[in-house]
Scaffold this motif. Structure first.
Motif, PDB file in Angstrom:
ATOM      1  N   SER A   1     -25.767  10.289  31.083  1.00  0.00           N
ATOM      2  CA  SER A   1     -25.801  10.847  29.733  1.00  0.00           C
ATOM      3  C   SER A   1     -26.951  11.836  29.637  1.00  0.00           C
ATOM      4  O   SER A   1     -28.010  11.640  30.224  1.00  0.00           O
ATOM      5  CB  SER A   1     -25.994   9.739  28.702  1.00  0.00           C
TER       6      SER A   1
ATOM      7  N   GLY B   1     -26.429  15.119  30.409  1.00  0.00           N
ATOM      8  CA  GLY B   1     -26.023  16.276  31.201  1.00  0.00           C
ATOM      9  C   GLY B   1     -24.846  16.993  30.555  1.00  0.00           C
ATOM     10  O   GLY B   1     -24.671  16.965  29.341  1.00  0.00           O
ATOM     11  N   SER B   2     -24.002  17.580  31.371  1.00  0.00           N
ATOM     12  CA  SER B   2     -22.866  18.346  30.851  1.00  0.00           C
ATOM     13  C   SER B   2     -21.520  17.795  31.322  1.00  0.00           C
ATOM     14  O   SER B   2     -20.510  18.497  31.264  1.00  0.00           O
ATOM     15  CB  SER B   2     -23.002  19.811  31.283  1.00  0.00           C
TER      16      SER B   2
ATOM     17  N   ALA C   1     -18.061  16.188  31.215  1.00  0.00           N
ATOM     18  CA  ALA C   1     -17.098  16.113  30.123  1.00  0.00           C
ATOM     19  C   ALA C   1     -16.182  14.901  30.239  1.00  0.00           C
ATOM     20  O   ALA C   1     -15.881  14.433  31.330  1.00  0.00           O
ATOM     21  CB  ALA C   1     -16.255  17.386  30.100  1.00  0.00           C
TER      22      ALA C   1
ATOM     23  N   GLY D   1     -23.068  14.765  26.513  1.00  0.00           N
ATOM     24  CA  GLY D   1     -22.435  15.325  27.702  1.00  0.00           C
ATOM     25  C   GLY D   1     -21.553  16.478  27.317  1.00  0.00           C
ATOM     26  O   GLY D   1     -21.695  17.066  26.241  1.00  0.00           O
ATOM     27  N   GLY D   2     -20.603  16.815  28.169  1.00  0.00           N
ATOM     28  CA  GLY D   2     -19.662  17.884  27.880  1.00  0.00           C
ATOM     29  C   GLY D   2     -18.654  17.448  26.834  1.00  0.00           C
ATOM     30  O   GLY D   2     -18.747  16.366  26.251  1.00  0.00           O
TER      31      GLY D   2
ATOM     32  N   SER E   1     -17.222  13.625  25.571  1.00  0.00           N
ATOM     33  CA  SER E   1     -18.028  12.479  26.012  1.00  0.00           C
ATOM     34  C   SER E   1     -18.592  11.753  24.801  1.00  0.00           C
ATOM     35  O   SER E   1     -19.214  12.366  23.937  1.00  0.00           O
ATOM     36  CB  SER E   1     -19.154  12.932  26.941  1.00  0.00           C
TER      37      SER E   1
END
Length: 195
Positions: free
Chosen positions: A142, A144-145, A147, A176-177, A180
């Motif tokens: 969790s 980050g990016s 998805a 996240g992305g 998420s």
């Protein structure tokens, strides 16, 4: 069929580690137990088909589930309790919409960097209930990016699911992305005495 205990076994490198309930057959597995076993480097861990009822999946260890499903429960009144599952899966625990009366409790389900992952998918379409309680759901990446990572998805029409006591790590909103999140509720319902 009669009660069958499977204990202290390791399944490595297979498409599916263990299957309870013959698909397409007339026989049903009743009161079978898979306990203290390992599923590692398999696509799917443990499958309970629609021909598995009142079965127990307890205190098992899962790692290296390669994009598949850790535990799949399509039967009625089964119990999934106290299992430890680590990242790699596409769906950690799948409680099918066609099944009812089951319990999913005190499991630890953790995911890390794989996108489009669901830790626990709980569905019901029959209007009959199931219980998903006291599970620990972890997303180690969790912030980050990545998805499409969902901790707990609830789905079905007129769903009756007990969802108490589940905890998430991190406990704050997952970041996240796109898509998420800790909980995704896609249920639809109509007003009834059972709602």
């Amino acid at each position: 069929t009669c009660a069958l205990p499977i204990s202290k076994c390791s399944s490595r490198g297979w498409l599916t580690g263990y299957i309870l309930g013959a698909s397409g057959g007339a026989q049903t597995a009743y009161h079978a137990t898979i306990r203290d076993c390992e599923c590692s480097t398999v696509y799917n861990g443990i499958q309970l088909t629609s021909k598995a009822e009142y079965c127990n999946v307890e205190a098992n260890y899962f790692e290296g589930i390669d994009e598949g499903t850790g535990i799949s429960d399509a039967g009625n009144y089964n119990k999934i309790i106290g299992n430890n599952m680590f990242s790699g899966f596409g769906i950690g625990i799948n409680l099918h919409t066609t099944a009812f009366g089951g319990v999913c409790s005190n499991n630890t389900v953790a995911t890390a960097t794989r996108p489009n992952t669901t830790c626990i998918l709980a569905g019901t379409a029959s209007g009959l209930g199931k219980t998903v309680t006291n599970n620990t759901i972890i997303w180690g990446s969790s912030g980050g990016s990545i998805a499409g990572v969902v901790g707990l998805t609830v789905t079905g029409a007129n769903a009756q699911i007990n969802l108490s006591g589940n905890v998430f790590s991190p406990k704050i909103n997952w970041v996240g992305g796109a898509g998420s999140q800790q909980i995704l509720d896609t249920t639809t319902s109509t007003l009834s005495a059972g709602s």
